[in-house]
Design a protein around this motif. Sequence first.
Motif, PDB file in Angstrom:
ATOM      1  N   PRO A 191      -0.060  -0.565   8.751  1.00 53.53           N
ATOM      2  CA  PRO A 191       1.086   0.677   9.857  1.00 53.53           C
ATOM      3  C   PRO A 191       1.062   1.720   8.941  1.00 53.53           C
ATOM      4  CG  PRO A 191       2.998  -1.217   9.167  1.00 53.53           C
ATOM      5  CD  PRO A 191       1.792  -1.882   8.945  1.00 53.53           C
ATOM      6  N   ASN A 192      -0.184   1.539   7.567  1.00 52.34           N
ATOM      7  CA  ASN A 192      -1.009   2.355   7.213  1.00 52.34           C
ATOM      8  C   ASN A 192      -2.229   3.222   7.352  1.00 52.34           C
ATOM      9  OD1 ASN A 192       1.459   3.725   4.841  1.00 52.34           O
ATOM     10  ND2 ASN A 192       0.774   2.689   3.321  1.00 52.34           N
ATOM     11  N   GLU A 193      -2.400   1.746   8.001  1.00 55.10           N
ATOM     12  CA  GLU A 193      -4.376   2.332   7.965  1.00 55.10           C
ATOM     13  C   GLU A 193      -3.803   2.806   9.553  1.00 55.10           C
ATOM     14  OE1 GLU A 193      -6.764  -1.648   6.855  1.00 55.10           O
ATOM     15  OE2 GLU A 193      -5.461  -1.993   8.516  1.00 55.10           O
ATOM     16  N   TYR A 194      -2.753   2.368  10.022  1.00 51.33           N
ATOM     17  CA  TYR A 194      -3.315   2.799  11.571  1.00 51.33           C
ATOM     18  C   TYR A 194      -2.538   4.273  12.126  1.00 51.33           C
ATOM     19  CZ  TYR A 194      -0.965   3.310  16.899  1.00 51.33           C
ATOM     20  OH  TYR A 194      -1.147   4.178  17.767  1.00 51.33           O
ATOM     21  N   ARG A 195      -1.632   4.910  10.229  1.00 46.31           N
ATOM     22  CA  ARG A 195      -0.945   6.088  10.398  1.00 46.31           C
ATOM     23  C   ARG A 195      -2.238   7.080   9.931  1.00 46.31           C
ATOM     24  NH1 ARG A 195       3.672   3.431   7.325  1.00 46.31           N
ATOM     25  NH2 ARG A 195       5.379   3.810   8.238  1.00 46.31           N
ATOM     26  N   ASP A 196      -3.040   6.397   9.012  1.00 48.38           N
ATOM     27  CA  ASP A 196      -4.067   7.007   8.315  1.00 48.38           C
ATOM     28  C   ASP A 196      -5.033   7.284   9.114  1.00 48.38           C
ATOM     29  OD1 ASP A 196      -5.044   8.355   6.528  1.00 48.38           O
ATOM     30  OD2 ASP A 196      -5.568   6.896   5.175  1.00 48.38           O
ATOM     31  N   GLY A 197      -5.177   6.845  10.670  1.00 44.43           N
ATOM     32  CA  GLY A 197      -5.946   7.557  11.946  1.00 44.43           C
ATOM     33  C   GLY A 197      -7.113   5.985  11.146  1.00 44.43           C
ATOM     34  N   ALA A 198      -6.625   4.909  11.724  1.00 43.42           N
ATOM     35  CA  ALA A 198      -8.579   3.792  12.039  1.00 43.42           C
ATOM     36  C   ALA A 198      -9.124   3.434  13.160  1.00 43.42           C
ATOM     37  CB  ALA A 198      -7.411   2.787  11.419  1.00 43.42           C
ATOM     38  N   ILE A 199      -7.762   4.154  14.170  1.00 45.73           N
ATOM     39  CA  ILE A 199      -8.412   3.732  15.498  1.00 45.73           C
ATOM     40  C   ILE A 199      -9.069   4.775  16.198  1.00 45.73           C
ATOM     41  CG2 ILE A 199      -7.609   2.808  17.636  1.00 45.73           C
ATOM     42  CD1 ILE A 199      -5.476   1.092  16.119  1.00 45.73           C
ATOM     43  N   ARG A 214       0.901  -0.722  -0.336  1.00 39.71           N
ATOM     44  CA  ARG A 214       0.323  -0.154   0.298  1.00 39.71           C
ATOM     45  C   ARG A 214       1.352   1.052   0.052  1.00 39.71           C
ATOM     46  NH1 ARG A 214      -1.081  -3.652   4.246  1.00 39.71           N
ATOM     47  NH2 ARG A 214      -3.530  -4.808   3.819  1.00 39.71           N
ATOM     48  N   ARG A 215       0.395   1.891  -0.452  1.00 40.17           N
ATOM     49  CA  ARG A 215       0.760   3.275  -0.610  1.00 40.17           C
ATOM     50  C   ARG A 215      -0.165   4.801  -0.111  1.00 40.17           C
ATOM     51  NH1 ARG A 215       1.054   7.943  -5.092  1.00 40.17           N
ATOM     52  NH2 ARG A 215       2.885   9.013  -5.025  1.00 40.17           N
ATOM     53  N   LEU A 216       0.362   4.952   1.174  1.00 39.73           N
ATOM     54  CA  LEU A 216      -0.707   6.070   1.349  1.00 39.73           C
ATOM     55  C   LEU A 216      -0.063   8.051   1.245  1.00 39.73           C
ATOM     56  CD1 LEU A 216      -2.607   7.785   2.972  1.00 39.73           C
ATOM     57  CD2 LEU A 216      -1.608   7.157   4.979  1.00 39.73           C
ATOM     58  N   VAL A 217      -0.233   9.068   1.209  1.00 36.29           N
ATOM     59  CA  VAL A 217       0.518  10.046   1.003  1.00 36.29           C
ATOM     60  C   VAL A 217      -0.394  10.822   1.662  1.00 36.29           C
ATOM     61  CG1 VAL A 217       0.725  12.389  -0.819  1.00 36.29           C
ATOM     62  CG2 VAL A 217       1.153   9.431  -1.434  1.00 36.29           C
ATOM     63  N   GLY A 240      -4.066   5.615  -0.367  1.00 34.95           N
ATOM     64  CA  GLY A 240      -4.728   6.198  -1.583  1.00 34.95           C
ATOM     65  C   GLY A 240      -3.552   7.697  -1.281  1.00 34.95           C
ATOM     66  N   ILE A 241      -5.147   8.662  -1.224  1.00 35.87           N
ATOM     67  CA  ILE A 241      -4.659  10.229  -0.842  1.00 35.87           C
ATOM     68  C   ILE A 241      -5.174  10.560   0.582  1.00 35.87           C
ATOM     69  CG2 ILE A 241      -4.266  12.690  -1.413  1.00 35.87           C
ATOM     70  CD1 ILE A 241      -3.770  11.580  -4.300  1.00 35.87           C
ATOM     71  N   THR A 242      -4.134  11.163   1.377  1.00 34.88           N
ATOM     72  CA  THR A 242      -5.139  12.000   2.399  1.00 34.88           C
ATOM     73  C   THR A 242      -5.028  13.453   3.047  1.00 34.88           C
ATOM     74  OG1 THR A 242      -5.993   9.741   3.860  1.00 34.88           O
ATOM     75  CG2 THR A 242      -5.232  12.146   5.383  1.00 34.88           C
ATOM     76  N   PHE A 296       4.156   7.063   2.339  1.00 38.91           N
ATOM     77  CA  PHE A 296       4.383   6.238   3.133  1.00 38.91           C
ATOM     78  C   PHE A 296       3.845   4.654   2.741  1.00 38.91           C
ATOM     79  CE2 PHE A 296       3.147   9.516   6.289  1.00 38.91           C
ATOM     80  CZ  PHE A 296       3.965   9.679   7.015  1.00 38.91           C
ATOM     81  N   TYR A 297       5.063   3.404   2.872  1.00 41.44           N
ATOM     82  CA  TYR A 297       4.588   2.647   1.795  1.00 41.44           C
ATOM     83  C   TYR A 297       4.591   1.030   3.303  1.00 41.44           C
ATOM     84  CZ  TYR A 297       5.653   4.901  -1.936  1.00 41.44           C
ATOM     85  OH  TYR A 297       5.926   6.201  -2.552  1.00 41.44           O
ATOM     86  N   ASP A 298       3.382   0.629   3.355  1.00 39.52           N
ATOM     87  CA  ASP A 298       3.424  -0.859   3.360  1.00 39.52           C
ATOM     88  C   ASP A 298       3.914  -2.490   2.653  1.00 39.52           C
ATOM     89  OD1 ASP A 298       2.192  -0.445   5.802  1.00 39.52           O
ATOM     90  OD2 ASP A 298      -0.252  -0.809   4.848  1.00 39.52           O
ATOM     91  N   VAL A 299       5.027  -2.589   3.248  1.00 43.76           N
ATOM     92  CA  VAL A 299       5.886  -3.689   1.983  1.00 43.76           C
ATOM     93  C   VAL A 299       6.060  -4.442   3.008  1.00 43.76           C
ATOM     94  CG1 VAL A 299       7.188  -1.394   0.892  1.00 43.76           C
ATOM     95  CG2 VAL A 299       8.341  -2.551   3.142  1.00 43.76           C
TER      96      VAL A 299
END
Length: 255
Positions: A243-251, A10-13, A89-91, A189-192
Amino acid sequence: MVDSDIKEMRRLVIKSFHITEASFSDKTEIMGQSLYLRKNIVDDITKDEPLIHSVNIEIIKPNEHDRWVNSIMDIIPISAKVLGRLGEGITHTLTGIYVMLTGVDTEGVQVAEFGSSEGILKDKIVLNRPGTPGENDIILLCDVVLKAGEGSFRTGPTAAHRVCDKMVQEIRDKLKKLNGRYCTEKHEFYDVIKPNRKRVAIVKQVAGQGAMYDTHLFAKEPSGFAGGRSIIDMGNVPIIVSPNEYRDGAIRAMH
C-alpha cells in the motif's frame, strides 16, 4: 486482538509544499510558494535523444484551459524521495501544480494507443478528480514532438517520458532540499500486519501490450521514470506492491 499484536512493516511520511505561482527564470528553484523553472532547460533534457524533434514547455494557469493541447500521455505529480526508498521514509511533494506530458510527431500523428485526446484542454480533461489537476492548480506542460513515425514504437513514447522526467528531476533536486519543518501538510502512512485477521489484496490490471501501451514500476523517484522497469520487459507477470509503495508513486502509466 490488542494493538500490540499489530506489526508495523513500513512508515511513509509525505510532506507537502503548496505552490501558487510558477514562472521561468535563470535557474530552477523553489522559493516560498513560487516555483521557478530554468529558461534553457530544454537544451539539456533533449541532449542525446535522437528520437526527439523538439520539446516545448509552457505554464498553464488555472484560467487558461481554453487552449489547444496535443494528446495527453500522462499527468505527473512532482514528488521527490528525501529519505529511504519508495514506500518508506520521507517524500516531499508539491501541491498546486502538476506536470502534463503531451505528444505528437512531426507529421501531426498524435502519440496515443486506442484513441487520442488532442483538442481544447477544458474539453479533454476532467479536473478535480484523483489523478488530475484541480481547477485552481497550475499545469506545467511538457509537449514533446517526436520524429516522424516514432510514436508507433515503444522507444518513441519512452523517450518522451524520459525527457519529461529529466525536467521534473531538476525540480525534484530542489524539492529535496526544502526544510520539512515548513511543509504545508504532513501525512503519515503505515504498512501493517494484523495477525489472524482477513487478508485483503487489490488486483490492479495495468497496460503492457506494446508500443506506448506500457507501465513502469519502482523508479528511483516517486511517480518517476529513471530506474523504473517495464511490465512488458518483466514478462507481464503479477507484481506485489505494498500500500505505501502504491501511495508513494511506484506505478507509472506510459499511455
